[in-house]
Scaffold this motif. Structure first.
Motif, PDB file in Angstrom:
ATOM      1  N   ASP A  62      13.995   9.043 -15.300  1.00 15.22           N
ATOM      2  CA  ASP A  62      13.786   9.281 -13.877  1.00 15.22           C
ATOM      3  C   ASP A  62      13.530   7.591 -14.332  1.00 15.22           C
ATOM      4  N   ARG A  63      12.920   7.533 -14.871  1.00 17.95           N
ATOM      5  CA  ARG A  63      12.939   6.168 -15.020  1.00 17.95           C
ATOM      6  C   ARG A  63      11.518   5.436 -14.023  1.00 17.95           C
ATOM      7  N   LEU A  64      10.626   6.376 -14.335  1.00 19.59           N
ATOM      8  CA  LEU A  64       9.554   6.128 -13.737  1.00 19.59           C
ATOM      9  C   LEU A  64       8.571   5.258 -13.848  1.00 19.59           C
ATOM     10  N   ASP A  65       8.850   4.623 -15.277  1.00 16.47           N
ATOM     11  CA  ASP A  65       7.847   3.663 -16.003  1.00 16.47           C
ATOM     12  C   ASP A  65       8.629   2.309 -14.976  1.00 16.47           C
ATOM     13  N   ARG A  66       9.601   2.034 -14.692  1.00 17.46           N
ATOM     14  CA  ARG A  66      10.309   0.834 -14.443  1.00 17.46           C
ATOM     15  C   ARG A  66       8.865   0.997 -12.699  1.00 17.46           C
ATOM     16  N   ILE A  67       8.463   1.988 -12.583  1.00 18.76           N
ATOM     17  CA  ILE A  67       7.818   1.725 -10.703  1.00 18.76           C
ATOM     18  C   ILE A  67       6.881   1.371 -11.313  1.00 18.76           C
ATOM     19  N   MET A  68       5.984   2.265 -12.677  1.00 20.00           N
ATOM     20  CA  MET A  68       4.867   1.838 -12.816  1.00 20.00           C
ATOM     21  C   MET A  68       4.313   0.028 -13.557  1.00 20.00           C
ATOM     22  N   LYS A  69       6.210  -0.770 -13.794  1.00 18.85           N
ATOM     23  CA  LYS A  69       5.689  -1.734 -13.938  1.00 18.85           C
ATOM     24  C   LYS A  69       6.098  -2.565 -13.046  1.00 18.85           C
ATOM     25  N   TRP A  70       6.579  -2.348 -11.606  1.00 16.93           N
ATOM     26  CA  TRP A  70       6.587  -2.940 -10.341  1.00 16.93           C
ATOM     27  C   TRP A  70       5.078  -2.620  -9.802  1.00 16.93           C
ATOM     28  N   ILE A  71       4.246  -1.607  -9.937  1.00 17.27           N
ATOM     29  CA  ILE A  71       3.167  -1.076  -9.387  1.00 17.27           C
ATOM     30  C   ILE A  71       2.266  -2.451  -9.842  1.00 17.27           C
ATOM     31  N   ALA A  72       2.788  -2.564 -11.356  1.00 18.46           N
ATOM     32  CA  ALA A  72       1.725  -4.239 -12.066  1.00 18.46           C
ATOM     33  C   ALA A  72       1.586  -4.875 -11.629  1.00 18.46           C
ATOM     34  N   THR A  73       3.068  -5.424 -10.657  1.00 15.00           N
ATOM     35  CA  THR A  73       3.215  -6.574 -10.338  1.00 15.00           C
ATOM     36  C   THR A  73       2.556  -7.073  -8.825  1.00 15.00           C
ATOM     37  N   GLN A  74       2.320  -5.494  -7.714  1.00 16.96           N
ATOM     38  CA  GLN A  74       1.857  -5.825  -7.113  1.00 16.96           C
ATOM     39  C   GLN A  74       0.269  -5.952  -6.715  1.00 16.96           C
ATOM     40  N   PRO A  75      -0.132  -6.782  -5.543  1.00  7.28           N
ATOM     41  CA  PRO A  75      -1.601  -7.311  -5.557  1.00  7.28           C
ATOM     42  C   PRO A  75      -2.547  -6.326  -4.571  1.00  7.28           C
ATOM     43  N   ALA A  76      -3.301  -6.439  -5.472  1.00 11.20           N
ATOM     44  CA  ALA A  76      -4.698  -5.779  -4.965  1.00 11.20           C
ATOM     45  C   ALA A  76      -4.544  -5.179  -3.977  1.00 11.20           C
ATOM     46  N   ALA A  77      -4.013  -6.082  -2.921  1.00 12.29           N
ATOM     47  CA  ALA A  77      -4.103  -5.834  -1.532  1.00 12.29           C
ATOM     48  C   ALA A  77      -3.349  -4.925  -0.732  1.00 12.29           C
ATOM     49  N   HIS A  78      -2.020  -4.440  -1.331  1.00 10.52           N
ATOM     50  CA  HIS A  78      -1.623  -3.632  -0.929  1.00 10.52           C
ATOM     51  C   HIS A  78      -1.868  -2.370  -1.498  1.00 10.52           C
ATOM     52  N   ASN A  79      -2.975  -2.473  -2.978  1.00 14.12           N
ATOM     53  CA  ASN A  79      -3.488  -0.995  -3.249  1.00 14.12           C
ATOM     54  C   ASN A  79      -2.293   0.797  -3.541  1.00 14.12           C
ATOM     55  N   VAL A  80      -1.653  -0.112  -4.346  1.00 12.68           N
ATOM     56  CA  VAL A  80      -0.428   0.983  -4.005  1.00 12.68           C
ATOM     57  C   VAL A  80      -0.610   1.813  -5.104  1.00 12.68           C
ATOM     58  N   HIS A  81       0.014   3.602  -4.996  1.00 14.18           N
ATOM     59  CA  HIS A  81      -0.595   4.299  -6.248  1.00 14.18           C
ATOM     60  C   HIS A  81       0.400   5.129  -6.337  1.00 14.18           C
ATOM     61  N   LEU A  82       0.957   5.576  -8.149  1.00 14.54           N
ATOM     62  CA  LEU A  82       2.449   6.710  -7.698  1.00 14.54           C
ATOM     63  C   LEU A  82       1.559   7.992  -8.233  1.00 14.54           C
ATOM     64  N   LEU A  83       1.942   8.702  -6.927  1.00 12.26           N
ATOM     65  CA  LEU A  83       1.692  10.220  -7.664  1.00 12.26           C
ATOM     66  C   LEU A  83       3.456  10.643  -7.168  1.00 12.26           C
ATOM     67  N   VAL A  84       2.860  11.649  -8.373  1.00 11.21           N
ATOM     68  CA  VAL A  84       4.128  12.309  -9.322  1.00 11.21           C
ATOM     69  C   VAL A  84       3.636  13.398  -9.143  1.00 11.21           C
ATOM     70  N   ILE A  85       4.363  14.514  -8.435  1.00  8.74           N
ATOM     71  CA  ILE A  85       3.915  15.913  -8.198  1.00  8.74           C
ATOM     72  C   ILE A  85       4.762  17.019  -8.673  1.00  8.74           C
ATOM     73  N   GLY A  86       4.380  17.088 -10.307  1.00  7.34           N
ATOM     74  CA  GLY A  86       5.391  18.111 -11.202  1.00  7.34           C
ATOM     75  C   GLY A  86       4.446  17.470 -11.915  1.00  7.34           C
TER      76      GLY A  86
END
Length: 394
Positions: A217-241
């Motif tokens: 599922d490569r959700l590590d990619r999502i975390m790497k992408w989140i780490a590049t996002q500006p604080a203003a976007h306030n992006v969060h990954l929520l995994v239900i499971g």
């Protein structure tokens, strides 16, 4: 009409959801359904593995012995089904296909009943590719045999239907019926803001994933992408499971210094999933096999979420890029990241895609009750006479 529903599933996961909802849909349409199946383990996993003694056999038996045990289980399943048929005197058999499972065909021939076969995957191909088979030749021969003997065969995607035709299944006996949703599970849901508040995610732009998390599922990619996002976007990954990849994803987030932007709910009761998923602003459908019809995709549509999914033929059967989803090229190394960039930066696009997502369920008739009516019509086409059934039998 009266139907014996036969399957070999003893776990509590997406497979059991499909089975339970189809049975519920048939009964809601006035049909009597008797389930012929192994007992569900009281602690059967939602972990995607095999439950109870099946998991033990898989662990301890050599592959050839385990595969022969699967064939031998057909005799056990046949005896169980024969008892159900003698007691119910059904009009037909509905079977969820599994590899090396011959009991449905035997019962069809012995009792001269129509057999409708639901197929969610080409199991001989899938197990050879992912789980390993010691006897692939036997697996493929038996798969073709069962598919060709069924009176009607119901693949979950046109991609799977095309594969069936390529190995000799008569196309006139094939009808595609994808997965679906139960509308009752999507009533009286919280708003997105209420769902976020319950999870402590107020004010965040939530990218969500539902299901059993595996490495691919490569959700590590999502975390790497989140780490590049500006604080203003306030992006969060929520995994239900939950799942075996959870520790790796959490370690990745910690290494990147964004652990506060990741949440796992852990395994939750299925009835709670829609309410929790309302917290999503963007719903992730990650890479999957080309013939699949993933349950979570239909749930995302019913929730009216902005879906990000790979651009592949099975998704084209349900989704349209830029209309009710954002499809990315899976061969693009940054495909999913580009899709997330586009939806994160453009709230209006998110709203437009979300607004049209829910319409897909209505326009394509993607509810279990509607699927059950299609199955009943197929039995009628095979000569089964619809007749009133006493309420007590139902």
């Amino acid at each position: 009409m009266k139907i014996v529903y036969h399957h070999r599933t003893a776990s509590r996961d997406g497979q059991s959801t499909h089975i339970e909802e189809m049975i519920r849909g048939l009964r809601a349409n006035g049909h009597v359904v008797v389930e012929s199946a192994p007992a569900v383990d009281a602690v059967a996993s939602t972990s995607g593995g095999s439950a109870g003694w099946v998991g033990i056999l898989k662990t301890w038996l050599p592959k050839p012995a385990y595969e022969l045990a699967e064939v031998a289980y057909s005799f056990v399943a046949y005896r169980r089904m024969a008892r159900a048929i003698r007691e119910l005197k059904p009009d037909g058999i509905y079977e969820r296909y599994n590899l090396f499972l011959l009991a449905g065909v035997w019962a069809k021939k012995r009792f001269r009943l129509p057999l409708i076969l639901e197929v969610n995957a080409p199991m001989a191909v899938e197990r050879a590719q992912y789980g390993g088979l010691s006897m692939p030749g036997l697996a493929h021969r038996l798969e073709r045999y069962v598919w060709r003997q069924a009176d009607r065969i119901l693949p979950v995607t046109q991609v799977l239907a095309d594969y069936m035709v390529s190995i000799g299944v008569d196309p006139s006996r094939i009808q595609v019926i994808p997965n679906g949703i139960n509308p009752a599970h999507f009533e009286k849901l919280p708003t997105a803001q209420q769902a976020k508040a319950e999870l402590g995610l107020e004010g965040r732009l939530v990218v969500g994933f539902t299901g059993f998390v595996r490495e691919w599922d490569r959700l590590d990619r999502i975390m790497k992408w989140i780490a590049t996002q500006p604080a203003a976007h306030n992006v969060h990954l929520l995994v239900i499971g939950d799942g075996p990849a959870r520790a790796e994803i959490e370690a990745c987030a910690a290494d990147l210094g964004v652990s506060d932007r990741l949440s796992f709910t852990g395994a939750v009761p299925r009835e709670r999933v829609p309410a929790l998923s309302m917290a999503f602003d963007i719903a992730l459908q990650t890479a999957l096999v080309p013939y699949a019809s993933p349950l979570c995709l239909f749930e995302y549509l019913a929730l009216g979420k902005a879906i990000v999914a790979p651009d592949q033929p099975n998704h084209h059967e349900i989704l349209a890029h830029g209309e009710n989803a954002y499809l990315y090229r899976p061969d693009d190394e940054l495909g999913i990241e580009k899709a997330l960039d586009a939806l994160t930066a453009d709230p209006r696009m998110r709203e437009d895609v979300s607004a049209k997502a829910r319409e897909v369920i209505t326009n394509k008739g993607l509810t279990w009750s509607q699927h059950a009516r299609r199955v009943a019509k197929l039995f009628e086409d095979l000569g089964v006479q619809t007749r009133p059934v006493a309420a007590s039998q139902s």
